[in-house]
Design a protein around this motif. Structure first.
Motif, mmCIF file in Angstrom:
data_model
loop_
_atom_site.group_PDB
_atom_site.id
_atom_site.type_symbol
_atom_site.label_atom_id
_atom_site.label_comp_id
_atom_site.label_asym_id
_atom_site.label_seq_id
_atom_site.Cartn_x
_atom_site.Cartn_y
_atom_site.Cartn_z
ATOM 1 N N TRP A 86 14.565 48.043 31.395
ATOM 2 C CA TRP A 86 15.915 48.604 31.355
ATOM 3 C C TRP A 86 15.868 49.999 31.951
ATOM 4 O O TRP A 86 14.982 50.793 31.639
ATOM 5 N N GLY A 89 21.254 51.625 32.275
ATOM 6 C CA GLY A 89 22.370 50.695 32.157
ATOM 7 C C GLY A 89 22.136 49.335 32.771
ATOM 8 O O GLY A 89 22.977 48.450 32.627
ATOM 9 N N GLU A 100 24.250 44.332 33.483
ATOM 10 C CA GLU A 100 24.370 45.638 32.849
ATOM 11 C C GLU A 100 24.356 45.468 31.335
ATOM 12 O O GLU A 100 24.911 44.509 30.798
ATOM 13 N N THR A 101 23.731 46.410 30.679
ATOM 14 C CA THR A 101 23.705 46.350 29.221
ATOM 15 C C THR A 101 23.394 47.727 28.658
ATOM 16 O O THR A 101 22.915 48.602 29.377
ATOM 17 N N ALA A 102 23.657 47.884 27.375
ATOM 18 C CA ALA A 102 23.283 49.124 26.706
ATOM 19 C C ALA A 102 21.757 49.171 26.587
ATOM 20 O O ALA A 102 21.065 48.191 26.858
#
Lengths: 259, 159
Positions: A86, A89, A100-102
């Motif tokens: 990661w 974002g 996309e992810t936290a």
């Protein structure tokens, strides 16, 4: 020798001379920038002939200048034979962007899936990294996840403010385990260099098009806010140069010849 | 931690609880297999970004949490379909800088009672909002998608 009066119209202070002097000074001041404007303007005018939009520039110093450089390092997790990472974002699978992810707080591998947990969701990836499903808080035992791991029966487990919950491969139901044994919680690893390189290349994309760079130089944006103002002042200077030159040619020289 | 600025108007969990009250049914899954995948793509203009979608069902009611990109960011939307018509459509999470007007009931109430025509369109036009066109279109697509998925779940989608 006769002393010439200070404001002698036949001397160096007559209007035409003063105008020419300032015309020259202005030209000297903006000459270099004008040259750049003209050269970049020519290229832009023929951007299709030169195929500028398709020429990619990937010089590291230029990409840094444009801020195409991540401010942090990727965070990676081992999942089976794969690496899930990661960075700012974006989720990467073996160095390739996926979605996309936290911020990711853990990844585990089940026989069929890579299970990626962020603070408020779980992403299920197939073994080849394809996105299977994204679980929102409506499908989780709690809207906040703190960790993810594997229990002693090889089932996924999540840690939440309300405690630990486990589920099966379908991820349809979560339950509070009875007689819970040790959970193997997911921990970050050092990102392998090859993966990190892939991530960086993906982050930077294909670099910048030559068209974009030349256009930014032409408008002054290449140099930030100051560059924009300098470009504007140069244009104003060019207008004044033109007007002063025209005024001299049309009015002052005629006047000079008559006198 | 959010990846980008987002406005959470209601969590997906809260939406589902609100939709079913205390009797929230168990979750189910619908796989986007070949035929359904094509129909979904025909509605959205692209593949849905996952192989399967989760839903909740009680009798003729189904609830969906779906996402679609407005301009550049996904809009998370909760949709309840009852007897083949949209009962509720709500913007749950909005991530764009413009177009947030679509969250208001004056806009989303237009979806109530809407059903799917044979050509997979809504049976009535949705009035847009100036400056929020892309968000409006995204929500329209999600409304149609929820209706299609509901039809599929109930076996009403015959072709």
């Amino acid at each position: 020798m006769q002393n010439r009066p200070r404001n002698n119209k036949n001397g160096r202070n007559r209007p035409s001379r003063i105008l020419l002097r300032w015309h020259r000074r202005l030209g000297e001041a903006i000459g270099a920038i004008l040259l750049v404007l003209c050269a970049t303007g020519l290229f832009l005018n023929h951007s299709e002939d030169f195929n500028l939009r398709h020429i990619r520039i990937q010089a590291p110093w230029l990409l840094d200048w444009y801020g195409l450089e991540p401010v942090s390092d990727p965070v990676s997790y081992s999942s089976g034979q794969s690496t899930v990472s990661w960075l700012e974002g974006t989720l990467y699978f073996n160095g390739q962007p996926r979605t996309e992810t936290a911020a990711v707080l853990g990844v585990i591998a089940t026989p069929d899936l890579h299970v990626v947990a962020s603070g408020d969701s779980i992403i299920l990836l197939a073994r080849d990294g394809e996105l299977v499903e994204r679980l929102t808080s409506a499908s989780l035992p709690h809207e906040t996840l703190v960790g993810i791991g594997i229990d002693t029966t090889q089932q996924p487990a999540v840690n939440t403010p309300l405690g630990i919950f486990t589920t099966d491969d379908s991820f349809l139901e979560w339950k509070t385990p009875v007689n819970i044994g040790p959970i193997s919680w997911s921990k970050a690893i050092d990102t392998p260099p090859a993966i990190e390189q892939s991530i960086l290349e993906a982050y930077r994309g294909n670099g910048l098009s030559a068209y974009r760079v030349i256009l930014d130089i032409h408008t002054g944006r290449f140099f930030g806010d100051w560059g924009k103002w300098i470009a504007d002042l140069t244009v104003i200077g060019l207008i004044l140069l033109t007007l002063s030159g025209l005024y001299y040619a049309v009015f002052l020289r005629k006047k000079q010849r008559r006198s | 931690m959010a990846t980008y600025a987002e406005d959470v108007y209601q969590s997906p969990e809260a939406f589902i609880e609100e939709s079913f009250g205390e009797q929230t049914p168990a979750q189910k899954i619908i796989w986007l297999k070949q035929d359904l995948k094509k129909k979904v793509k025909a509605i959205l203009g692209h593949d849905y970004p996952s192989f399967r979608i989760r839903y909740w069902q009680a009798d003729r009611r189904t609830a969906w949490i779906l996402e679609e990109i407005g301009k550049v960011k996904p809009i998370t939307t909760g949709i309840v379909v009852n007897a083949g018509k949209i009962q509720t459509l709500k913007v749950l999470v909005y991530r764009e800088t413009h177009g947030w007007e679509v969250k208001y009931p004056f806009f989303t109430n237009q979806f109530k009672g809407r059903s799917l025509t044979d050509s997979k369109r809504l049976d009535r036009k949705i009035d847009g909002i100036s400056g929020a066109t892309l968000s409006v279109y995204a929500l329209e697509r999600l409304g149609r998608l929820a209706l299609l998925l509901d039809q599929t779940v109930h076996g009403d989608d015959a072709e």
